[in-house]
Design a protein around this motif. Structure first.
Motif, short mmCIF file in Angstrom:
data_model
loop_
_atom_site.label_atom_id
_atom_site.label_comp_id
_atom_site.label_asym_id
_atom_site.label_seq_id
_atom_site.Cartn_x
_atom_site.Cartn_y
_atom_site.Cartn_z
N VAL A 23 -2.25 4.19 4.19
CA VAL A 23 -0.83 3.84 4.21
C VAL A 23 -0.32 3.73 2.78
O VAL A 23 -0.94 3.09 1.94
CB VAL A 23 -0.60 2.51 4.96
N ALA A 25 3.32 2.64 0.87
CA ALA A 25 4.59 2.03 1.22
C ALA A 25 5.26 1.41 0.01
O ALA A 25 4.61 1.05 -0.96
CB ALA A 25 4.38 0.96 2.29
N PHE A 29 7.69 -4.00 1.87
CA PHE A 29 7.13 -4.18 3.21
C PHE A 29 5.90 -5.09 3.19
O PHE A 29 5.03 -4.97 2.33
CB PHE A 29 6.74 -2.82 3.80
N LEU A 34 3.76 -3.15 8.07
CA LEU A 34 3.06 -1.88 7.98
C LEU A 34 2.14 -1.67 9.18
O LEU A 34 2.03 -0.55 9.69
CB LEU A 34 2.27 -1.80 6.67
N TYR A 37 4.31 -0.40 11.95
CA TYR A 37 4.67 1.01 11.82
C TYR A 37 3.50 1.94 12.11
O TYR A 37 3.69 3.03 12.65
CB TYR A 37 5.28 1.29 10.45
N LEU A 53 0.12 7.58 6.62
CA LEU A 53 1.48 7.13 6.92
C LEU A 53 2.15 6.70 5.63
O LEU A 53 1.59 5.92 4.85
CB LEU A 53 1.46 5.96 7.90
N GLU A 54 3.35 7.21 5.38
CA GLU A 54 4.15 6.80 4.23
C GLU A 54 5.39 6.10 4.77
O GLU A 54 6.10 6.64 5.63
CB GLU A 54 4.54 8.02 3.41
N VAL A 55 5.65 4.89 4.27
CA VAL A 55 6.78 4.09 4.74
C VAL A 55 7.69 3.83 3.54
O VAL A 55 7.25 3.26 2.54
CB VAL A 55 6.30 2.75 5.34
N LYS A 56 8.95 4.26 3.66
CA LYS A 56 9.91 4.05 2.58
C LYS A 56 11.19 3.47 3.13
O LYS A 56 11.58 3.77 4.26
CB LYS A 56 10.24 5.38 1.89
N VAL A 63 14.40 2.82 7.81
CA VAL A 63 13.04 3.06 7.34
C VAL A 63 12.68 4.51 7.61
O VAL A 63 12.90 5.02 8.71
CB VAL A 63 12.04 2.12 8.06
N LEU A 65 9.65 7.17 7.96
CA LEU A 65 8.23 7.28 8.22
C LEU A 65 7.81 8.74 8.11
O LEU A 65 8.38 9.60 8.76
CB LEU A 65 7.88 6.78 9.64
N TYR A 67 4.28 11.01 8.39
CA TYR A 67 2.90 10.84 8.81
C TYR A 67 2.18 12.16 8.91
O TYR A 67 2.79 13.21 9.04
CB TYR A 67 2.79 10.08 10.12
#
Length: 83
Positions: A23, A25, A29, A34, A37, A53-56, A63, A65, A67
């Motif tokens: 992950v 992020a 977060f 996380l 998500y 998974l990239e969370v921005k 948000v 996502l 992946y």
């Protein structure tokens, strides 16, 4: 020659592994968010294995996502022609 100021701001990303998923992020977060998500992405595609998974945080407050999944295995089919 003048240097122009860039309008792009760089975001600092945290990298970690959660439930076997790599992950990345934004710092905003929490680990609990996380984990949530990761579960959302896994439940959306239950037959695929989530690997990344990239969370921005999006500009509109939402948000984003992004992946990746483990590659699908396939069998090669040999075509036999009668010619």
């Amino acid at each position: 020659m003048r240097r122009m100021k860039s309008a792009v701001t760089l975001r600092r990303l945290n990298e970690m592994k959660i439930n076997g998923v790599e992950v990345q992020a934004d710092e905003e977060f929490s680990v609990d968010e996380l984990k949530y998500y990761v579960e959302v992405a896994k439940s959306k595609f239950p037959k695929m294995t989530l690997t990344y998974l990239e969370v921005k945080l999006a500009d509109d407050g939402g948000v984003d996502l992004n992946y990746r999944f483990e590659g699908q295995k396939f069998e090669r089919i040999r075509r036999i022609t009668g010619e």
